[in-house]
Design a protein around this motif. Structure first.
Motif, PDB file in Angstrom:
ATOM      1  N   GLU A  51     -34.075 -48.557  22.384  1.00 21.08           N
ATOM      2  CA  GLU A  51     -32.951 -48.198  22.971  1.00 21.08           C
ATOM      3  C   GLU A  51     -33.544 -47.944  24.435  1.00 21.08           C
ATOM      4  O   GLU A  51     -34.263 -47.700  24.676  1.00 21.08           O
ATOM      5  CB  GLU A  51     -34.197 -46.371  22.316  1.00 21.08           C
ATOM      6  N   ILE A  52     -32.088 -47.991  24.933  1.00 18.00           N
ATOM      7  CA  ILE A  52     -32.337 -48.414  25.984  1.00 18.00           C
ATOM      8  C   ILE A  52     -31.699 -46.433  26.543  1.00 18.00           C
ATOM      9  O   ILE A  52     -30.376 -46.404  26.028  1.00 18.00           O
ATOM     10  CB  ILE A  52     -31.474 -50.049  26.554  1.00 18.00           C
ATOM     11  N   ALA A  53     -32.438 -46.144  27.224  1.00 18.65           N
ATOM     12  CA  ALA A  53     -30.925 -44.537  27.925  1.00 18.65           C
ATOM     13  C   ALA A  53     -30.630 -43.758  27.104  1.00 18.65           C
ATOM     14  O   ALA A  53     -29.387 -43.609  26.490  1.00 18.65           O
ATOM     15  CB  ALA A  53     -30.024 -44.835  28.726  1.00 18.65           C
ATOM     16  N   LYS A  54     -31.747 -43.850  25.560  1.00 14.36           N
ATOM     17  CA  LYS A  54     -31.069 -42.835  23.931  1.00 14.36           C
ATOM     18  C   LYS A  54     -30.265 -43.400  23.462  1.00 14.36           C
ATOM     19  O   LYS A  54     -28.793 -42.927  22.702  1.00 14.36           O
ATOM     20  CB  LYS A  54     -30.785 -41.669  24.942  1.00 14.36           C
ATOM     21  N   VAL A  55     -30.191 -44.774  23.874  1.00 16.51           N
ATOM     22  CA  VAL A  55     -28.848 -45.603  22.875  1.00 16.51           C
ATOM     23  C   VAL A  55     -29.132 -47.047  22.097  1.00 16.51           C
ATOM     24  O   VAL A  55     -29.989 -47.467  22.627  1.00 16.51           O
ATOM     25  CB  VAL A  55     -27.531 -46.562  23.479  1.00 16.51           C
ATOM     26  N   ASN A  56     -29.059 -47.153  21.513  1.00 17.90           N
ATOM     27  CA  ASN A  56     -29.184 -48.134  19.728  1.00 17.90           C
ATOM     28  C   ASN A  56     -29.294 -48.874  19.580  1.00 17.90           C
ATOM     29  O   ASN A  56     -28.973 -50.077  18.794  1.00 17.90           O
ATOM     30  CB  ASN A  56     -29.928 -47.511  18.862  1.00 17.90           C
ATOM     31  N   GLU A  57     -27.300 -48.794  20.121  1.00 16.20           N
ATOM     32  CA  GLU A  57     -26.932 -49.892  19.718  1.00 16.20           C
ATOM     33  C   GLU A  57     -25.482 -50.356  20.691  1.00 16.20           C
ATOM     34  O   GLU A  57     -24.973 -49.715  21.900  1.00 16.20           O
ATOM     35  CB  GLU A  57     -25.958 -49.724  19.159  1.00 16.20           C
ATOM     36  N   GLY A  58     -24.827 -51.954  21.247  1.00 15.10           N
ATOM     37  CA  GLY A  58     -24.549 -51.780  21.882  1.00 15.10           C
ATOM     38  C   GLY A  58     -23.519 -53.141  21.751  1.00 15.10           C
ATOM     39  O   GLY A  58     -23.290 -54.301  20.397  1.00 15.10           O
ATOM     40  N   THR A  59     -21.831 -53.367  22.484  1.00 17.60           N
ATOM     41  CA  THR A  59     -21.228 -54.419  21.839  1.00 17.60           C
ATOM     42  C   THR A  59     -21.598 -55.464  22.992  1.00 17.60           C
ATOM     43  O   THR A  59     -21.429 -55.279  24.392  1.00 17.60           O
ATOM     44  CB  THR A  59     -19.791 -53.942  21.549  1.00 17.60           C
ATOM     45  N   TYR A  60     -21.997 -56.993  22.732  1.00 19.30           N
ATOM     46  CA  TYR A  60     -22.296 -57.883  22.903  1.00 19.30           C
ATOM     47  C   TYR A  60     -21.317 -58.488  23.407  1.00 19.30           C
ATOM     48  O   TYR A  60     -20.727 -58.930  22.250  1.00 19.30           O
ATOM     49  CB  TYR A  60     -23.984 -58.974  22.085  1.00 19.30           C
ATOM     50  N   VAL A  61     -21.605 -59.535  24.519  1.00 20.08           N
ATOM     51  CA  VAL A  61     -20.454 -60.480  24.634  1.00 20.08           C
ATOM     52  C   VAL A  61     -20.618 -61.552  25.566  1.00 20.08           C
ATOM     53  O   VAL A  61     -21.782 -61.041  26.961  1.00 20.08           O
ATOM     54  CB  VAL A  61     -19.553 -59.537  26.017  1.00 20.08           C
ATOM     55  N   LEU A  62     -20.202 -62.396  25.293  1.00 19.22           N
ATOM     56  CA  LEU A  62     -21.449 -63.808  26.055  1.00 19.22           C
ATOM     57  C   LEU A  62     -19.969 -64.318  26.603  1.00 19.22           C
ATOM     58  O   LEU A  62     -18.738 -65.012  26.425  1.00 19.22           O
ATOM     59  CB  LEU A  62     -21.930 -64.948  25.021  1.00 19.22           C
ATOM     60  N   ILE A  63     -19.717 -65.104  28.323  1.00 19.01           N
ATOM     61  CA  ILE A  63     -19.079 -65.984  28.544  1.00 19.01           C
ATOM     62  C   ILE A  63     -19.744 -66.872  29.528  1.00 19.01           C
ATOM     63  O   ILE A  63     -20.473 -66.907  29.957  1.00 19.01           O
ATOM     64  CB  ILE A  63     -18.440 -64.584  29.849  1.00 19.01           C
ATOM     65  N   ASN A  64     -19.084 -67.973  29.320  1.00 17.93           N
ATOM     66  CA  ASN A  64     -19.134 -69.572  29.972  1.00 17.93           C
ATOM     67  C   ASN A  64     -18.501 -69.697  30.936  1.00 17.93           C
ATOM     68  O   ASN A  64     -17.588 -69.550  30.726  1.00 17.93           O
ATOM     69  CB  ASN A  64     -19.662 -70.739  28.872  1.00 17.93           C
ATOM     70  N   PHE A  65     -18.924 -70.002  32.126  1.00 22.40           N
ATOM     71  CA  PHE A  65     -18.347 -70.119  32.968  1.00 22.40           C
ATOM     72  C   PHE A  65     -18.546 -71.447  33.777  1.00 22.40           C
ATOM     73  O   PHE A  65     -20.272 -71.504  33.995  1.00 22.40           O
ATOM     74  CB  PHE A  65     -17.698 -69.122  33.345  1.00 22.40           C
ATOM     75  N   SER A  66     -17.845 -72.106  34.748  1.00 20.68           N
ATOM     76  CA  SER A  66     -18.515 -72.637  36.239  1.00 20.68           C
ATOM     77  C   SER A  66     -18.166 -72.095  37.043  1.00 20.68           C
ATOM     78  O   SER A  66     -17.107 -71.931  36.800  1.00 20.68           O
ATOM     79  CB  SER A  66     -17.488 -74.103  35.976  1.00 20.68           C
ATOM     80  N   ALA A  67     -18.867 -71.904  37.801  1.00 20.34           N
ATOM     81  CA  ALA A  67     -18.281 -71.534  39.575  1.00 20.34           C
ATOM     82  C   ALA A  67     -19.767 -71.973  40.638  1.00 20.34           C
ATOM     83  O   ALA A  67     -20.256 -72.414  40.407  1.00 20.34           O
ATOM     84  CB  ALA A  67     -18.878 -70.089  38.917  1.00 20.34           C
ATOM     85  N   ASP A  68     -19.709 -71.772  41.563  1.00 16.80           N
ATOM     86  CA  ASP A  68     -20.025 -71.833  43.067  1.00 16.80           C
ATOM     87  C   ASP A  68     -21.383 -71.264  42.783  1.00 16.80           C
ATOM     88  O   ASP A  68     -21.594 -69.875  41.609  1.00 16.80           O
ATOM     89  CB  ASP A  68     -19.721 -71.635  44.156  1.00 16.80           C
ATOM     90  N   THR A  69     -22.192 -71.418  43.330  1.00 19.75           N
ATOM     91  CA  THR A  69     -23.830 -70.698  43.449  1.00 19.75           C
ATOM     92  C   THR A  69     -23.984 -69.445  43.872  1.00 19.75           C
ATOM     93  O   THR A  69     -23.961 -68.540  43.704  1.00 19.75           O
ATOM     94  CB  THR A  69     -24.451 -71.672  44.442  1.00 19.75           C
ATOM     95  N   ASP A  70     -22.476 -68.999  44.570  1.00 16.00           N
ATOM     96  CA  ASP A  70     -22.468 -68.015  45.258  1.00 16.00           C
ATOM     97  C   ASP A  70     -21.557 -66.066  44.412  1.00 16.00           C
ATOM     98  O   ASP A  70     -21.864 -65.250  44.135  1.00 16.00           O
ATOM     99  CB  ASP A  70     -21.701 -67.398  46.299  1.00 16.00           C
ATOM    100  N   LEU A  71     -21.262 -66.991  43.575  1.00 19.46           N
ATOM    101  CA  LEU A  71     -20.884 -66.447  42.404  1.00 19.46           C
ATOM    102  C   LEU A  71     -21.193 -65.802  41.441  1.00 19.46           C
ATOM    103  O   LEU A  71     -20.963 -64.382  41.270  1.00 19.46           O
ATOM    104  CB  LEU A  71     -19.413 -67.403  41.407  1.00 19.46           C
ATOM    105  N   PRO A  72     -22.231 -65.974  40.774  1.00 18.17           N
ATOM    106  CA  PRO A  72     -23.182 -65.111  40.143  1.00 18.17           C
ATOM    107  C   PRO A  72     -23.720 -63.744  40.800  1.00 18.17           C
ATOM    108  O   PRO A  72     -23.912 -62.730  40.221  1.00 18.17           O
ATOM    109  CB  PRO A  72     -24.253 -65.891  39.711  1.00 18.17           C
ATOM    110  N   LYS A  73     -23.933 -64.187  41.715  1.00 17.95           N
ATOM    111  CA  LYS A  73     -24.548 -62.820  42.992  1.00 17.95           C
ATOM    112  C   LYS A  73     -23.432 -61.544  42.492  1.00 17.95           C
ATOM    113  O   LYS A  73     -23.696 -60.720  42.218  1.00 17.95           O
ATOM    114  CB  LYS A  73     -25.013 -62.661  44.275  1.00 17.95           C
ATOM    115  N   GLU A  74     -21.930 -61.801  42.755  1.00 16.11           N
ATOM    116  CA  GLU A  74     -20.895 -61.411  43.056  1.00 16.11           C
ATOM    117  C   GLU A  74     -21.477 -60.140  41.604  1.00 16.11           C
ATOM    118  O   GLU A  74     -21.155 -59.133  41.414  1.00 16.11           O
ATOM    119  CB  GLU A  74     -20.210 -61.525  43.377  1.00 16.11           C
ATOM    120  N   LEU A  75     -20.826 -61.455  40.780  1.00 18.52           N
ATOM    121  CA  LEU A  75     -21.074 -61.009  39.303  1.00 18.52           C
ATOM    122  C   LEU A  75     -22.341 -59.976  39.019  1.00 18.52           C
ATOM    123  O   LEU A  75     -22.307 -59.106  38.138  1.00 18.52           O
ATOM    124  CB  LEU A  75     -20.893 -61.900  38.346  1.00 18.52           C
TER     125      LEU A  75
END
Length: 95
Positions: A51-75
């Motif tokens: 349980e996370i913050a009294k929530v037992n389920e969630g919607t999972y989303v997976l994204i594969n992408f190519s980017a420069d090294t600065d983009l993951p920090k912004e994401l």
């Protein structure tokens, strides 16, 4: 450009429209940051391992992408300030 993968869990109370809006928002962050999306996979609602913050389920989303090294920090910053995201993970796919 490096290959990355991000998995995020959205709050289960989101309706279909809000869910799609959140996915498009994060795809926009990647594309506007100079990244290229390779694959988007919506796994749907699943039960969380604990349980996370009294929530037992969630919607999972997976994204594969190519980017420069600065983009993951912004994401990561965008994931942290979004109230609809329960958890997120960004990994580098290259060894």
């Amino acid at each position: 450009m490096r290959k990355y993968e991000t998995l995020f869990i959205l709050h289960p109370s989101l309706d279909e429209e809000a869910l799609n809006a959140n996915i498009e928002k994060f795809k926009g962050v990647i594309e506007n940051g100079g990244g290229q999306i390779d694959n988007v996979d919506v796994w749907g609602k699943r039960k969380l391992a604990y349980e996370i913050a009294k929530v037992n389920e969630g919607t999972y989303v997976l994204i594969n992408f190519s980017a420069d090294t600065d983009l993951p920090k912004e994401l990561d910053r965008n994931f942290r300030i979004a109230d609809s995201v329960i958890r997120h993970l960004i990994t580098n796919q290259e060894n």
